[in-house]
Write an enzyme that holds these catalytic residues in place. Structure first.
Site, PDB file in Angstrom:
ATOM      1  N   VAL A 125       0.929  -1.195  -0.123  1.00 31.44           N
ATOM      2  CA  VAL A 125      -0.050  -0.060  -0.033  1.00 31.44           C
ATOM      3  C   VAL A 125       0.852   1.129  -0.028  1.00 31.44           C
ATOM      4  O   VAL A 125       1.347   1.599   1.022  1.00 31.44           O
ATOM      5  CB  VAL A 125      -1.000  -0.048   1.251  1.00 31.44           C
ATOM      6  CG1 VAL A 125      -1.945   1.063   1.284  1.00 31.44           C
ATOM      7  CG2 VAL A 125      -1.650  -1.201   1.291  1.00 31.44           C
ATOM      8  N   PRO A 126       1.278   1.708  -1.119  1.00 33.50           N
ATOM      9  CA  PRO A 126       2.455   2.549  -1.384  1.00 33.50           C
ATOM     10  C   PRO A 126       2.454   3.895  -0.747  1.00 33.50           C
ATOM     11  O   PRO A 126       1.994   5.143  -1.614  1.00 33.50           O
ATOM     12  CB  PRO A 126       2.493   2.632  -2.865  1.00 33.50           C
ATOM     13  CG  PRO A 126       1.291   2.481  -3.389  1.00 33.50           C
ATOM     14  CD  PRO A 126       0.384   1.420  -2.611  1.00 33.50           C
ATOM     15  N   CYS A 127       2.084   4.300   0.593  1.00 36.74           N
ATOM     16  CA  CYS A 127       2.033   5.501   0.946  1.00 36.74           C
ATOM     17  C   CYS A 127       3.362   6.503   0.913  1.00 36.74           C
ATOM     18  O   CYS A 127       3.404   7.435   0.977  1.00 36.74           O
ATOM     19  CB  CYS A 127       1.935   5.420   2.627  1.00 36.74           C
ATOM     20  SG  CYS A 127       2.940   4.185   3.302  1.00 36.74           S
ATOM     21  N   HIS A 128       4.450   5.549   0.520  1.00 34.67           N
ATOM     22  CA  HIS A 128       5.687   6.385  -0.097  1.00 34.67           C
ATOM     23  C   HIS A 128       5.646   7.463  -1.045  1.00 34.67           C
ATOM     24  O   HIS A 128       6.369   8.064  -1.647  1.00 34.67           O
ATOM     25  CB  HIS A 128       7.007   5.325  -0.257  1.00 34.67           C
ATOM     26  CG  HIS A 128       6.775   4.512  -1.537  1.00 34.67           C
ATOM     27  ND1 HIS A 128       5.880   3.471  -1.127  1.00 34.67           N
ATOM     28  CD2 HIS A 128       7.141   4.538  -2.456  1.00 34.67           C
ATOM     29  CE1 HIS A 128       6.079   2.558  -2.336  1.00 34.67           C
ATOM     30  NE2 HIS A 128       6.568   3.355  -3.240  1.00 34.67           N
TER      31      HIS A 128
END
Length: 162
Positions: A125-128
């Site tokens: 879950v690419p919060c970056h």
């Protein structure tokens, strides 16, 4: 939670990223997080193994989208934000205002930012991929250094590591 499975994954550039903890329950992966050390004994299972394989493919450059059942624990709003994060394509970024507007919460950047910071499933879950409205790197629970590395990796600025 004694039925949870837990495993660790060592990214190819462990110096930059550190160790990754993977936890899963009956419903799906519940946590992928950067940790400093193995603080619990590994209890691998089919889902943690699948997550390890997909992370290895991601870092090898052969996977851009993850195919894992996810079961993050959070509020309804947090889960909506995390679902929106999962829709940000590999190598692209969005800012907090764009995500808030997408969720029908115009002006809700701070709430989106808070939910983003509580994302329990890093990388998958690419919060970056969320940056400030001015294009600057903003907070990342895993640390700004990891965020920069992941974004540079996805932009092709860091070689694929095997």
């Amino acid at each position: 939670m004694s039925h949870d499975t837990l495993d660790y994954y060592r990214p190819p550039d462990e110096d930059a990223l550190g160790l990754v903890l993977i936890r899963a329950g009956a419903e799906g992966v519940t946590e992928i997080d950067f940790v400093d050390a193995e603080t619990e004994p590994a209890r691998p299972g089919p889902l943690t193994e699948r997550a390890r394989e997909q992370l290895a493919e991601y870092f090898a450059g052969s996977r851009r989208d993850f195919d894992l059942p996810l079961a993050p624990r959070g509020t309804d709003f947090q889960r909506r934000v995390w679902e929106a994060l999962a829709g940000i394509p590999y190598g692209e970024t969005r800012n907090y205002a764009e995500l808030a507007e997408q969720l029908g919460s115009k002006g809700g950047q701070r709430a989106v930012g808070a939910a983003n910071g509580r994302n329990p499933i890093a990388i998958v879950v690419p919060c970056h991929r969320v940056i400030g409205s001015d294009g600057r790197m903003t907070g990342y629970a895993g640390g700004i250094g990891r965020k920069r590395w992941l974004l540079a990796f996805e932009a092709g600025e860091v070689p694929m590591l095997l």
